[in-house]
Design a protein around this motif. Structure first.
Motif, PDB file in Angstrom:
ATOM      1  N   PHE A  17      18.499 -84.880  62.767  1.00  6.52           N
ATOM      2  CA  PHE A  17      17.788 -83.606  62.644  1.00  6.52           C
ATOM      3  C   PHE A  17      18.694 -82.515  62.081  1.00  6.52           C
ATOM      4  CE2 PHE A  17      14.547 -85.329  65.589  1.00  6.52           C
ATOM      5  CZ  PHE A  17      13.446 -85.018  64.818  1.00  6.52           C
ATOM      6  N   LYS A  18      19.967 -82.534  62.523  1.00 10.26           N
ATOM      7  CA  LYS A  18      20.875 -81.482  62.050  1.00 10.26           C
ATOM      8  C   LYS A  18      21.109 -81.610  60.560  1.00 10.26           C
ATOM      9  CE  LYS A  18      23.488 -79.856  65.990  1.00 10.26           C
ATOM     10  NZ  LYS A  18      24.755 -79.877  66.699  1.00 10.26           N
ATOM     11  N   SER A  19      21.161 -82.879  60.065  1.00  3.90           N
ATOM     12  CA  SER A  19      21.456 -83.062  58.652  1.00  3.90           C
ATOM     13  C   SER A  19      20.218 -82.916  57.797  1.00  3.90           C
ATOM     14  CB  SER A  19      22.045 -84.441  58.418  1.00  3.90           C
ATOM     15  OG  SER A  19      22.921 -84.745  59.442  1.00  3.90           O
ATOM     16  N   LEU A  20      19.054 -83.019  58.436  1.00  2.00           N
ATOM     17  CA  LEU A  20      17.802 -82.931  57.687  1.00  2.00           C
ATOM     18  C   LEU A  20      17.710 -81.606  56.944  1.00  2.00           C
ATOM     19  CD1 LEU A  20      15.537 -84.951  57.521  1.00  2.00           C
ATOM     20  CD2 LEU A  20      14.370 -83.757  59.341  1.00  2.00           C
ATOM     21  N   MET A  21      18.256 -80.559  57.566  1.00  8.86           N
ATOM     22  CA  MET A  21      18.094 -79.225  56.990  1.00  8.86           C
ATOM     23  C   MET A  21      19.093 -78.955  55.878  1.00  8.86           C
ATOM     24  SD  MET A  21      17.687 -77.338  60.561  1.00  8.86           S
ATOM     25  CE  MET A  21      17.288 -78.445  61.848  1.00  8.86           C
ATOM     26  N   VAL A  22      20.263 -79.576  55.979  1.00  6.01           N
ATOM     27  CA  VAL A  22      21.303 -79.207  55.022  1.00  6.01           C
ATOM     28  C   VAL A  22      21.363 -80.131  53.817  1.00  6.01           C
ATOM     29  CG1 VAL A  22      22.736 -78.064  56.733  1.00  6.01           C
ATOM     30  CG2 VAL A  22      23.028 -80.502  56.321  1.00  6.01           C
ATOM     31  N   SER A  23      20.652 -81.267  53.858  1.00 12.71           N
ATOM     32  CA  SER A  23      20.824 -82.230  52.780  1.00 12.71           C
ATOM     33  C   SER A  23      19.748 -82.072  51.711  1.00 12.71           C
ATOM     34  CB  SER A  23      20.796 -83.645  53.351  1.00 12.71           C
ATOM     35  OG  SER A  23      19.646 -83.796  54.126  1.00 12.71           O
ATOM     36  N   ASP A  24      19.970 -82.767  50.579  1.00 12.68           N
ATOM     37  CA  ASP A  24      19.003 -82.661  49.480  1.00 12.68           C
ATOM     38  C   ASP A  24      17.750 -83.478  49.798  1.00 12.68           C
ATOM     39  OD1 ASP A  24      19.298 -85.458  48.006  1.00 12.68           O
ATOM     40  OD2 ASP A  24      21.271 -84.776  48.656  1.00 12.68           O
ATOM     41  N   SER A  25      16.752 -83.367  48.891  1.00 17.40           N
ATOM     42  CA  SER A  25      15.425 -83.882  49.252  1.00 17.40           C
ATOM     43  C   SER A  25      15.395 -85.403  49.376  1.00 17.40           C
ATOM     44  CB  SER A  25      14.398 -83.419  48.229  1.00 17.40           C
ATOM     45  OG  SER A  25      14.816 -83.833  46.953  1.00 17.40           O
ATOM     46  N   ILE A  26      16.093 -86.121  48.467  1.00 16.83           N
ATOM     47  CA  ILE A  26      16.034 -87.589  48.524  1.00 16.83           C
ATOM     48  C   ILE A  26      16.684 -88.085  49.800  1.00 16.83           C
ATOM     49  CG2 ILE A  26      16.822 -89.716  47.405  1.00 16.83           C
ATOM     50  CD1 ILE A  26      16.655 -88.139  44.760  1.00 16.83           C
TER      51      ILE A  26
END
Lengths: 251, 660
Positions: free
Chosen positions: B409-418
Motif C-alpha cells: 500500500f505504501k508503494s502504491l502511491m509513489v510508484s508509476d502506473s504499470i
C-alpha cells in the motif's frame, strides 16, 4: 409508479389487528360454547351419540370438554336452545380441568396459581418457540404461521417461532402425536435448553381429538412432562394462541 | 573445540544404532538439543556483530570450507531448530504405536535420519562453498526420503518417497548446472562466492531462472510442486510438519541467498517471482479446498503459503529494482517473517493432524466428525493453527501478511502506473488467498471437529497423551506471542532483511503501528478472557445439560449421513474451479425400476491438473511405450540368440554396403 403502489397500500388500509386482546371476531366463528340449560338425560344420550370426539362429559353434571371438542357444532344444531357456540376466542388455559364448560360459565378460567414462577420471570419479554407437528394435519400449523404474519404479528410481544430447538424457550406441539413422531418429539424436547415451556395447540394435541383411540397414536410423551398451556380449537385461532401465551407469560 | 563438537555429534548419532529401542529416542533428542545449543550460540554471536561470522572448518579439493553465518542464516537456523525441537518432542508420542512392530534397526535408522536431516539443514544454511553445500543439500533430500518412507509397508508411501527423491534430483541438477555455469564463466571455485562476480558481468535472469527452478522444486512453487502433495501425506506426521515447516523453506533460503548476489535485471526477476507466487498462492488454496485427505489439504496450504512468502520476496525484489527501500524492506521482512510463521502454524497443524490420524487411522475427513468432544485440546490447537494460517489477528500469520500489505500500500502511491497495477495484483491476490484460506479452514475444522461422528473410526478416539500436546502448546504460545507482540520481531527482521536491503529504516518506523496492533490485540484478548471468565462462572452456578448434536430429530437412518459433507460444503468452489481442480463425480443414475429405487452410490475424486499433465500423463505415456518395447524380453534363451544373430546379420549387411 410509486403512486400506483401507494394507491394499493391505501386501498388495503391498515392490515394489522390494532389490539389483539380486545379484537372481536365474526359471529360465525366457533369459539367458546355456552350451555344455556342442562339437557335432559335422554337428550344427553343423543348428544353423546352426535359428538364425534366424546367431548360430552356427564360427571358432575353436563359439560363440554373443549379440549376434546372439534367444534363441529352438531350438538348446537340439534339443540339450539340448550347449547350455543359464541365467538369468544379466549379459550386457552393452563389447567385441563378449566377446559370443561358447564352451565353458567362465562369464560375459560386461567389458573394463575399453577404458572411456574420462572416462566413469568424469564419469558415475559421474549419467548422463542419451536413448533413440532407431531402428526398434525397442517390446519393448526397454518394458524400458528398466521399468528406471526402482518395481521396478528405476535412478534410485537416478543413471541416468535425459531428454526432450531437449540434457540427455543419452549416447544409447541400440534397434532395427535403419532407413533412415528413420538421419538422425534422426544429428541426435540431434549435438544431444547431448559427451563422451557410446553404448549399444546389444537384439539388433536390436547386430547387426540378424533384420533384419540387410534393405535397409530402414542401419547406417552405427555405423561412425562407437565403442560404449561392448552390452546383448544380445531384448528386453534391465532388470537386464541396469542392471548393464551400472553396470559401464560403474564403480559 | 570444533573438532570435539564434530566428534561428539558423529559418535552420538552413530550411537543410536547400538542402543535398545526404548532409549534410542532419548539419544536422538539429547543430540538434537546439543546441536540446538551449539547453533543457537553461533546464532547469538552472529546477531551481535556487523558482517557475517566465519568459522574455518577444513580444506576440500583446494577450497576452504567455512561456516558463514550472517543474519539470514541465523534466522533460518532459528526456524530449523524450533521446528525440529517441537517435531522431536512430538515424535515420542506419535511413534509409540510403531515401536511394537518396527525392529530395533528400523527405529534406529529413522532416528538417525532425523538427526541427519537436522544436521544437513543446518549445514545448508551455513555453508557457502559449492561442493560441500551440494553434498549437504543432497544428504538433506536423502535423509528426508528415508523419513518419508518410514511406513514403507504401504506401497503408496514408497511411491511418494521415490517421486520425492526423483524430483529432488532433478532440482539438484538445475542447481548444480547453475553453479557450474557461474564457476566456468568467472573462473572461480563452485560456490556462492562465484555468483557475486558472475551476476556483475553477465545477464542475471537466465541463471537466476535455473536457480529458481532448482530451489523452487524444493520450495514447491506451482507448477513445480507435484512431489509435495504426495510426500506430505505419506510421511509420518512429525516429518510432515518438519517438511512443510522447514524443508520446503530451504528452497526459499536458496532463492533469497541467490538474490543477495543479484544487482541487475531485478525488475523482471521480481515480476517473475510475484506472478509465480500469485499463481501458487491462489491455485494452492483453491485446490486445497476440494481435498478430502486432511494431510493433503495441509500440503496444498503449504504451496499457498509458499506463494505468500514468494509475494513478499517478489515485491521486495521489485522494491530493490526501483530503489524503493520501503517496498524492499517490508516485502523481504514480511516474506521471511512468514517463513517463521508458516513453520510454526503449519507444524502445529500437521502435529494435530497426526494426533487425529493416530486416534482414527483415517485421513479422509468424510469419515470424521464430532472430534471436538473427544479431543478438546487437539481441537483448540487445530483451531488456533487454522486461525493463524488464515491470517486472522491476534495470531502471527496476520503480522507477516500485514507487513507485506503495508509495503504494497505504501508503494502504491509513489510508484508509476504499470508498477502500481502489478502491486495491486499482489494486494488482490493476498486478499483472495486469505479469504479462500478462511473458507478452507472453516470446512476442515467443522467437518473434522464439529457435528456428529460419521463413521465407526472415530468412536473409540480419545485425547492424545500429554507428551504429544506439550510441543503443540509451545508452538501455540509462540504463535500468540508473535501475534500480540509484533514489535519484538521488527528489530530481528530488520537485521535479516538487512542482508539484502541496505536501508531498513522503514521497518523500524513500523514500531508505532506495531505497538498499536499490540495494544488493540491485547485489549481484544483481555476482553475475550473476561467473557470466558464470566461464562465459566455462570456455567458453574447454572445447571448444564449435555446432549447429542442436534440432527433435526431425524431417526430414519444414521443421522450423521445427513450432515454437510466436505464435498457439499465446497461445492460452490468446486463449481467455480472445475477446470483447475478436475473433480470427477462417479454415480449411477436412478432409473424407473420398482416402487422403491435400488441401492446406488455417489463418489467424488479430485485431481491436480498440474500433476496430471506435467507428471502423470508423460510418465504414463513413457511407461506404456516401454511396455510395448518389453515384448522383446520373452525370457526365452532361443529368442535372445535369435536377436544376436539378427543383429550380426544387420551389422554385416550395413558394413558390406558401406553405410557406416
Amino acid at each position: 409508479m410509486i403512486i400506483k403502489e401507494l394507491k394499493i397500500l391505501r386501498q388495503h388500509g391498515i392490515q394489522y389487528v390494532p389490539d389483539l386482546k380486545t379484537a372481536v371476531l365474526t359471529p360465525l366463528f366457533r369459539g367458546r360454547p355456552v350451555i344455556k340449560e342442562d339437557p335432559t338425560d335422554q337428550e344427553t344420550e343423543k348428544i353423546k351419540k352426535l359428538c364425534p370426539s366424546n367431548a360430552i362429559t356427564t360427571e358432575d353434571g353436563f359439560g363440554i370438554d373443549i379440549g376434546k371438542c372439534v367444534f363441529c357444532k352438531e350438538c348446537a344444531l340439534a339443540y339450539p336452545d340448550k347449547i350455543a357456540f359464541t365467538n369468544d376466542y379466549k379459550i386457552a388455559s393452563n389447567d385441563k380441568n378449566n377446559l370443561i364448560v358447564r352451565k353458567g360459565d362465562s369464560e375459560i378460567k386461567f389458573n394463575e396459581n399453577i404458572v411456574r414462577p420462572e416462566v413469568r420471570k424469564l419469558f415475559k419479554n421474549a419467548l422463542k418457540l419451536r413448533q413440532v407437528s407431531a402428526g398434525g394435519d397442517n390446519s393448526c400449523e397454518f394458524e400458528l404461521y398466521a399468528a406471526g404474519n402482518v395481521n396478528f404479528d405476535m412478534g410485537r410481544y416478543g413471541i416468535e417461532f425459531v428454526a432450531s430447538p437449540r434457540h427455543a424457550d419452549g416447544i409447541v406441539i400440534t397434532g395427535p402425536i403419532t407413533e412415528n413422531m413420538s421419538e422425534a418429539l422426544q429428541i426435540c424436547w431434549d435438544a431444547s435448553p431448559g427451563p422451557k415451556v410446553l404448549i399444546l395447540v389444537g384439539t388433536d394435541a390436547i386430547s387426540g381429538g378424533m384420533f384419540a383411540d387410534s393405535h397409530a397414536v402414542n401419547r406417552k410423551f405427555l405423561e412425562k412432562y407437565p403442560v404449561d398451556l392448552y390452546v383448544p380449537g380445531n384448528p386453534a385461532h391465532p388470537l386464541t394462541f396469542i392471548n393464551g401465551v400472553l396470559r401464560l407469560i403474564g403480559k | 573445540m570444533k573438532e570435539i563438537i564434530f566428534i561428539i555429534i558423529t559418535f552420538s548419532a552413530l550411537g543410536i544404532f547400538t542402543l535398545p529401542k526404548r532409549s534410542q529416542y532419548y539419544q536422538m533428542l539429547v543430540t538434537q538439543i546439543f546441536l540446538i545449543v551449539v547453533t543457537g550460540y553461533l546464532m547469538y554471536l552472529s546477531f551481535n556483530r556487523i558482517g557475517p561470522l566465519q568459522i574455518y572448518l577444513f580444506e576440500l579439493i583446494g577450497n576452504d570450507v567455512s561456516l558463514v553465518i550472517d543474519s539470514l542464516s541465523a534466522f533460518f537456523i532459528f526456524v530449523i531448530n524450533i521446528t525440529i525441537l517441537t517435531g522431536a518432542l512430538y515424535s515420542k508420542g506419535y511413534l509409540k504405536p510403531y515401536l511394537r512392530d518396527k525392529t530395533r534397526l528400523e527405529m534406529a535408522w529413522h532416528y538417525f535420519n532425523f538427526l541427519l536431516l537436522h544436521i544437513s539443514m543446518l549445514m545448508v544454511v551455513m555453508l557457502r562453498e559449492g561442493i560441500s553445500f551440494l553434498v549437504f543439500w543432497e544428504l538433506m533430500s536423502v535423509a528426508a526420503f528415508f523419513l518419508i518412507i518410514f511406513e514403507s509397508d504401504k506401497q503408496e508411501n514408497k511411491d511418494a518417497g521415490i517421486k520425492f527423491l526423483i524430483q529432488m534430483h532433478v532440482a539438484f541438477y538445475f542447481i548444480i548446472t547453475a553453479f557450474i555455469i557461474c564457476s566456468i564463466a568467472t573462473g572461480q571455485n563452485i560456490g556462492f562466492d562465484s555468483l557475486e562476480q558472475y551476476f556483475k558481468t553477465y545477464p542475471s535472469f537466465p541463471v537466476f531462472l535455473l536457480f529458481f527452478i532448482g530451489f523452487g522444486i524444493k520450495a514447491g512453487f506451482i507448477p513445480l510442486h507435484t512431489w509435495l502433495i504426495h510426500a506430505h501425506p505419506a510421511a509420518p506426521s512429525h516429518i510432515s510438519g518438519i517438511m512443510s515447516g522447514v524443508i520446503i523453506k530451504m528452497g526459499i533460503y536458496g532463492i533469497v541467498r541467490v538474490l543477495t548476489y543479484i544487482h541487475s535485471d531485478l525488475m523482471p526477476i521480481g515480476v517473475f517471482i510475484l506472478i509465480i507466487s500469485i499463481i501458487s498462492g491462489i491455485f494452492g488454496v483453491a485446490i486445497a479446498i476440494v481435498q478430502h485427505d486432511y494431510k493433503k489439504l495441509l500440503a496444498y496450504h503449504s504451496i499457498e503459503n509458499i506463494g505468500i512468502i514468494g509475494i513478499g520476496i517478489g515485491i521486495g525484489v521489485m522494491g530493490l529494482a526501483i530503489n524503493n527501500p520501503v517496498l524492499a524492506s517490508l516485502g523481504f521482512a514480511g516474506g521471511l517473517l512468514h517463513v517463521l510463521n508458516h513453520a510454526l502454524f503449519k507444524s502445529l497443524l500437521f502435529y494435530t493432524a497426526g494426533s487425529i490420524y493416530q486416534q482414527t487411522h483415517t485421513r479422509n475427513i468424510e469419515n470424521l466428525g464430532g472430534l471436538m468432544k473427544k479431543m478438546p485440546a487437539t481441537a483448540v490447537l487445530f483451531l488456533l493453527g487454522a486461525a493463524a494460517i488464515s491470517g486472522l489477528p491476534p495470531f502471527n500469520g496476520f503480522i507477516s501478511e500485514f507487513l507485506i500489505y503495508t509495503g504494497l500500500f505504501k508503494s502504491l502511491m509513489v510508484s508509476d502506473s504499470i508498477l502500481s497495477v502489478t502491486l495491486l495484483a499482489g494486494i488482490v491476490a493476498l486478499a483472495v488467498i486469505g479469504g479462500l484460506a478462511v473458507f478452507c479452514f472453516t470446512k476442515i475444522f467443522s467437518i473434522i471437529f464439529l457435528g456428529t461422528v460419521r463413521s465407526d473410526k472415530t468412536r473409540h478416539s480419545h485425547e492424545v497423551r500429554s507428551s504429544m500436546l506439550f510441543p503443540k502448546f509451545i508452538i501455540g504460545i509462540l504463535i500468540i506471542a508473535i501475534g500480540v507482540m509484533p514489535f519484538l520481531m521488527l528489530r530481528p527482521m530488520a537485521f535479516v532483511a538487512g542482508v539484502i536491503v541496505d536501508d531498513t529504516s522503514s521497518l523500524r518506523d513500523m514500531a508505532g503501528t506495531m505497538s498499536g496492533i499490540s495494544l488493540s490485540l491485547s485489549l481484544l484478548i483481555v476482553f475475550i478472557g473476561i467473557l470466558l471468565l464470566i461464562k465459566l462462572k455462570l456455567s458453574k452456578v447454572r445447571h448444564t445439560d449435555i446432549g447429542p448434536t442436534w440432527g433435526c430429530a431425524y431417526t430414519g437412518s444414521d443421522p450423521a449421513l445427513h450432515q454437510y459433507s466436505a464435498t457439499s460444503y465446497a461445492e460452490y468452489i468446486i463449481m467455480k474451479a472445475r477446470l483447475l481442480v478436475g473433480v470427477k463425480k462417479h454415480f449411477r443414475y436412478l432409473t424407473k425400476e420398482k416402487i422403491f429405487p435400488s441401492e446406488t452410490y455417489f463418489k467424488t475424486e479430485s485431481s491436480d491438473v498440474f500433476d496430471d499433465n506435467l507428471i502423470s500423463r508423460p510418465v504414463g505415456g513413457l511407461l506404456s511405450f516401454m511396455e510395448k518395447i518389453a515384448v522383446f524380453q520373452t525370457g526365452n534363451i532361443q529368442h535372445y540368440l535369435l536377436y544376436a544373430i539378427v543383429f550380426v546379420i544387420v551389422i554385416t549387411i550395413i558394413s558390406i554396403f558401406g553405410i557406416i
